[in-house]
Every structure is written in structure tokens, then in C-alpha cells.
Design a protein around this motif. Structure first.
Motif, mmCIF file in Angstrom:
data_model
loop_
_atom_site.group_PDB
_atom_site.id
_atom_site.type_symbol
_atom_site.label_atom_id
_atom_site.label_comp_id
_atom_site.label_asym_id
_atom_site.label_seq_id
_atom_site.Cartn_x
_atom_site.Cartn_y
_atom_site.Cartn_z
ATOM 1 N N SER A 50 12.227 29.370 -37.962
ATOM 2 C CA SER A 50 12.437 29.417 -39.418
ATOM 3 C C SER A 50 12.093 28.063 -40.036
ATOM 4 N N PHE A 70 11.345 24.525 -41.522
ATOM 5 C CA PHE A 70 10.456 23.440 -41.081
ATOM 6 C C PHE A 70 9.901 23.721 -39.687
ATOM 7 N N ASP A 96 14.582 28.793 -29.978
ATOM 8 C CA ASP A 96 15.499 29.142 -31.074
ATOM 9 C C ASP A 96 16.460 30.217 -30.567
ATOM 10 N N ALA A 130 17.295 30.642 -26.978
ATOM 11 C CA ALA A 130 18.356 29.783 -26.439
ATOM 12 C C ALA A 130 19.286 29.343 -27.560
ATOM 13 N N ASP A 131 20.585 29.436 -27.288
ATOM 14 C CA ASP A 131 21.570 28.892 -28.223
ATOM 15 C C ASP A 131 21.863 27.462 -27.778
ATOM 16 N N LEU A 132 21.547 26.517 -28.633
ATOM 17 C CA LEU A 132 21.623 25.103 -28.233
ATOM 18 C C LEU A 132 23.053 24.580 -28.140
ATOM 19 N N ASN A 148 14.335 19.700 -33.948
ATOM 20 C CA ASN A 148 14.381 20.137 -35.343
ATOM 21 C C ASN A 148 15.565 21.040 -35.681
ATOM 22 N N ALA A 164 15.937 14.354 -39.113
ATOM 23 C CA ALA A 164 17.209 13.879 -39.674
ATOM 24 C C ALA A 164 17.344 14.431 -41.091
ATOM 25 N N TYR A 179 27.748 17.290 -41.935
ATOM 26 C CA TYR A 179 26.280 17.312 -41.824
ATOM 27 C C TYR A 179 25.739 15.879 -41.951
ATOM 28 N N LYS A 185 23.764 13.567 -39.163
ATOM 29 C CA LYS A 185 22.414 13.022 -39.359
ATOM 30 C C LYS A 185 22.412 11.496 -39.224
ATOM 31 N N SER A 200 14.242 15.249 -47.890
ATOM 32 C CA SER A 200 15.242 15.593 -48.913
ATOM 33 C C SER A 200 15.262 17.114 -48.999
ATOM 34 N N CYS A 255 14.740 20.998 -49.419
ATOM 35 C CA CYS A 255 13.603 21.916 -49.366
ATOM 36 C C CYS A 255 14.164 23.328 -49.241
ATOM 37 N N THR A 266 14.737 26.256 -47.665
ATOM 38 C CA THR A 266 14.642 26.947 -46.370
ATOM 39 C C THR A 266 15.896 27.813 -46.204
ATOM 40 N N LEU A 316 18.423 27.055 -44.428
ATOM 41 C CA LEU A 316 19.480 26.207 -43.847
ATOM 42 C C LEU A 316 20.890 26.620 -44.273
ATOM 43 N N TRP A 336 22.744 30.894 -43.183
ATOM 44 C CA TRP A 336 23.313 31.445 -41.956
ATOM 45 C C TRP A 336 24.830 31.494 -42.054
HETATM 46 N N1 LIG Z 1 16.073 22.330 -45.848
HETATM 47 C C1 LIG Z 1 16.462 21.139 -46.216
HETATM 48 O O1 LIG Z 1 16.709 20.866 -47.397
HETATM 49 C C2 LIG Z 1 16.586 20.043 -45.176
HETATM 50 C C3 LIG Z 1 16.673 18.719 -45.626
HETATM 51 C C4 LIG Z 1 16.780 17.705 -44.688
HETATM 52 C C5 LIG Z 1 16.789 17.997 -43.339
HETATM 53 N N2 LIG Z 1 16.710 19.305 -42.929
HETATM 54 C C6 LIG Z 1 16.734 19.562 -41.482
HETATM 55 O O2 LIG Z 1 15.589 20.270 -41.103
HETATM 56 C C7 LIG Z 1 15.856 20.937 -39.860
HETATM 57 C C8 LIG Z 1 15.359 22.363 -39.944
HETATM 58 O O3 LIG Z 1 16.141 23.059 -40.905
HETATM 59 P P1 LIG Z 1 15.524 24.043 -41.985
HETATM 60 O O4 LIG Z 1 15.803 23.471 -43.309
HETATM 61 O O5 LIG Z 1 14.149 24.397 -41.622
HETATM 62 O O6 LIG Z 1 16.541 25.261 -41.842
HETATM 63 P P2 LIG Z 1 16.384 26.690 -41.169
HETATM 64 O O7 LIG Z 1 17.758 27.253 -41.184
HETATM 65 O O8 LIG Z 1 15.303 27.456 -41.850
HETATM 66 O O9 LIG Z 1 15.931 26.384 -39.673
HETATM 67 C C9 LIG Z 1 16.855 25.954 -38.691
HETATM 68 C C10 LIG Z 1 16.542 26.669 -37.380
HETATM 69 O O10 LIG Z 1 17.455 26.174 -36.386
HETATM 70 C C11 LIG Z 1 17.898 27.288 -35.612
HETATM 71 N N3 LIG Z 1 19.211 27.034 -35.029
HETATM 72 C C12 LIG Z 1 20.371 26.763 -35.687
HETATM 73 N N4 LIG Z 1 21.380 26.690 -34.810
HETATM 74 C C13 LIG Z 1 20.850 26.907 -33.576
HETATM 75 C C14 LIG Z 1 21.400 26.992 -32.269
HETATM 76 N N5 LIG Z 1 22.713 26.849 -32.045
HETATM 77 N N6 LIG Z 1 20.568 27.246 -31.245
HETATM 78 C C15 LIG Z 1 19.234 27.432 -31.441
HETATM 79 N N7 LIG Z 1 18.656 27.379 -32.660
HETATM 80 C C16 LIG Z 1 19.461 27.125 -33.712
HETATM 81 C C17 LIG Z 1 17.986 28.448 -36.614
HETATM 82 O O11 LIG Z 1 17.989 29.701 -35.951
HETATM 83 C C18 LIG Z 1 16.749 28.194 -37.468
HETATM 84 O O12 LIG Z 1 15.623 28.878 -36.962
HETATM 85 C C19 LIG Z 1 17.369 20.826 -39.626
HETATM 86 O O13 LIG Z 1 17.637 19.822 -38.683
HETATM 87 C C20 LIG Z 1 17.889 20.428 -40.996
HETATM 88 O O14 LIG Z 1 19.089 19.722 -40.920
HETATM 89 C C21 LIG Z 1 16.606 20.331 -43.823
#
Ligand SMILES: NC(=O)c1ccc[n+]([C@@H]2O[C@H](COP(=O)([O-])OP(=O)(O)OC[C@H]3O[C@@H](n4cnc5c(N)ncnc54)[C@H](O)[C@@H]3O)[C@@H](O)[C@H]2O)c1
Length: 264
Positions: free
Chosen positions: A16, A18, A37, A63-65, A91, A141, A155, A159, A186, A188, A190, A192, A195
Motif C-alpha cells: 500500500s 509509499f 506485508d 508476514a506480520d512484522l 517502510n 521516518a 508515532y 519516528k 510530511s 501524504c 495514503t 496510514l 487501518w
Molecule cells: N502517509 C503519510 O502522511 C506519511 C508521512 C510520513 C511518514 N509516513 C510513513 O510512510 C510509511 C508507509 O506508510 P504509508 O503512508 O504508505 O501508509 P500505508 O498504510 O498505505 O502503508 C503501510 C503498509 O505497512 C503495512 N503494515 C502495517 N503494519 C504491518 C505489520 N505489522 N506487518 C506487516 N506489514 C504491516 C500495511 O499493511 C501497509 O501496506 C510508514 O512508515 C509511515 O509512517 C507516512
């Protein structure tokens, strides 16, 4: 031919946001991918996308991390399949909103497990393989790791820890020829906050993005996934061969505008 076409890239949270965009970008460069993921359905979709986009070979690992054995299995399957690792993109992430007064205390463990411990563990397991390839690690981060954000307290703390880990690992792994960097996006749009283990009812990502965009030096509301992808392609590449221990903000200058005392 791209410099990544002979390389193996492991991306966590690839199903999903990024992670999906990063996977597709490396696929277009002809890289081999190990996509990890917990979301099997979306991971399979991204795997198919990456094959069509031109990836050399794609391995999908469900995989659940939060489970240590799953992390070990993901790394083992990657090495068994490709026999090398060049770039590790840590990520995956979760974000439970809440301040010091109201954040659910049990979300501390899940937030730190995914956002910090899993990245540490993947990096630890990757070291012998990255040493052989003189590879690199990129941690995703967030600017909130450097900008106290009371409404996302755990959160932000996670980070901040990840940025510390990035710099500390860069120092200790430099002698092995391994670079370690971070990207701090910053807001975006998605999944995030969508869930069950993340969001707090009543606040949408759209509201948060608008609120935080106030006083943003370069204007606009949010960044695009491609902005983060471009930063990662650069840091992963040979063009960044002298760069380690950096945390590159991709944020329209938002970090410079400073903290806001409440979330919305
Ligand atoms: N979207 C934003 O505004 C933003 C800003 C700064 C940083 N980030 C960071 O970017 C990264 C990606 O997030 P995103 O915004 O794309 O969100 P997202 O929710 O679209 O993607 C996160 C992915 O991580 C996976 N994930 C979560 N928990 C998990 C687990 N226990 N095991 C395996 N996979 C797991 C989810 O299934 C998902 O596919 C994250 O580290 C987030 O903190 C996001």
C-alpha cells in the motif's frame, strides 16, 4: 540498462501507499524485488503490478512484522530466492493518533514493534548480505520524528527513535561499506490512518493534511508519493555513494515551520 537491474531490493509495507509506489518504481528499473506485508490480498496485487512494470523477478512474503519469526522467515526466503540483497527499504508503519492524555497505552507496543523494532531486526539480519554487496538501508521516518506533534505522541516517539537508529547504524556499519539513510515525509494521502490498528474515529487524513499544511513554506497541501519515491531512488543509487546517516525531509519545508501544540 539501469543500475538497479542486477540488484535485489527488499521493501516492507509494500502492499500500500509509499511501499507500493516504491516497489513499482524499482520494478520499472528492472530490479528484483522481495515485497513484504501482512496484507496478502493487496500484496498479491502489487506483485502482479511489479511484474507487469518490468521487475526482473518478484517474491511476495506475507508476514506480520510484530512476529519476530516472520521477519526471520522473510529475510531467509529473500536470500534463498535471490542469493543476495542490495537495498533494504524499511517502510512498514502504523500510526495511532492520541496525545499524552488520551492515547491508548497498549498502542505503544504495537507502534514501536512495527515502526522501530521490525526495522532494527530486518537491518540486523541484512548486515552480512549488505556487506557483500556494499548495499544500503533506507528507513521511512517522518518529519514528526523531528517536530514534536502532541496528537501523534507514540508515532512521533517511534519516528524519533528510527532517526536515532538511522544515524547510529550509519556510524557502526560504515566500516563494512553499508550506508544507512532515512527519508522523512510530511503528510501524504495514503491508507496510514485507515487501518483498524491506526486511526482514531472522527479525524480523517484529509483534515489532518489541511491542518498541517498551514504556514508550509512551499505552499500546497500534501506531498505526492512520487516525491518520496524520487528521494529513495536517489539515496539507494550510486549517486548517493558519499551520503550516510542523513534524514532527508520531503516536506515542502514543513519542518521549518515548526510544531503545532494540538492536532486539529
Ligand atoms: N502517509 C503519510 O502522511 C506519511 C508521512 C510520513 C511518514 N509516513 C510513513 O510512510 C510509511 C508507509 O506508510 P504509508 O503512508 O504508505 O501508509 P500505508 O498504510 O498505505 O502503508 C503501510 C503498509 O505497512 C503495512 N503494515 C502495517 N503494519 C504491518 C505489520 N505489522 N506487518 C506487516 N506489514 C504491516 C500495511 O499493511 C501497509 O501496506 C510508514 O512508515 C509511515 O509512517 C507516512
Amino acid at each position: 540498462m539501469s543500475e538497479f537491474s542486477s540488484k535485489v531490493i527488499l521493501i516492507t509495507g509494500a502492499a500500500s501507499g509509499f511501499g507500493q509506489a516504491i516497489a513499482n518504481a524499482f520494478a520499472k528499473k528492472g530490479a528484483s524485488l522481495s515485497l513484504v506485508d501482512k496484507d496478502e490480498e493487496n500484496l498479491n496485487k502489487v506483485t502482479e503490478q511489479c511484474k507487469k512494470a518490468g521487475a526482473n523477478k518478484v517474491l511476495a512474503v506475507v508476514a506480520d512484522l510484530r512476529v519476530e519469526d516472520n521477519i526471520v522467515r522473510a529475510m531467509n526466503e529473500t536470500i534463498e530466492t535471490f542469493d543476495r540483497l542490495d537495498v533494504l527499504v524499511n517502510n512498514a508503519g502504523v500510526c495511532k493518533l492520541g496525545s499524552v492524555e488520551n492515547v491508548p497505552i497498549d498502542s505503544f507496543d504495537s507502534t514501536f514493534h512495527v515502526n522501530v523494532k521490525a526495522h532494527f531486526h530486518f537491518t540486523q539480519l541484512a548486515v552480512p548480505h549488505l556487506e557483500k554487496t556494499k548495499g544500503n538501508v533506507i528507513n521511512i521516518a517522518s518529519i514528526v520524528g523531528e517536530m514534536p506533534t502532541p496528537g501523534a505522541i507514540f508515532y512521533g516517539m517511534s519516528k524519533a527513535a528510527l532517526i536515532y537508529f538511522t544515524k547510529s547504524a550509519a556510524l557502526s556499519l560504515a566500516e563494512k561499506g553499508i550506508r544507512v539513510n532515512a527519508v522523512a515525509p510530511s503528510g501524504c494521502d495514503t491508507n496510514l490512518l485507515n487501518w483498524p490498528e491506526s486511526s482514531q474515529p472522527g479525524i480523517s487524513m484529509e483534515e489532518i493534511l489541511k491542518f498541517y499544511a498551514k504556514d508550509q513554506p512551499l505552499g500546497g497541501i500534501n506531498i505526492e508519493k512520487q516525491d518520496v519515491v524520487d528521494a529513495i531512488l536517489f539515496l539507494a543509487s550510486n549517486s548517493a555513494r558519499t551520503i550516510t546517516g542523513t534524514c532527508l525531509a520531503v516536506d515542502r519545508g514543513r519542518l521549518l515551520a515548526g510544531s503545532i501544540t494540538k492536532l486539529v
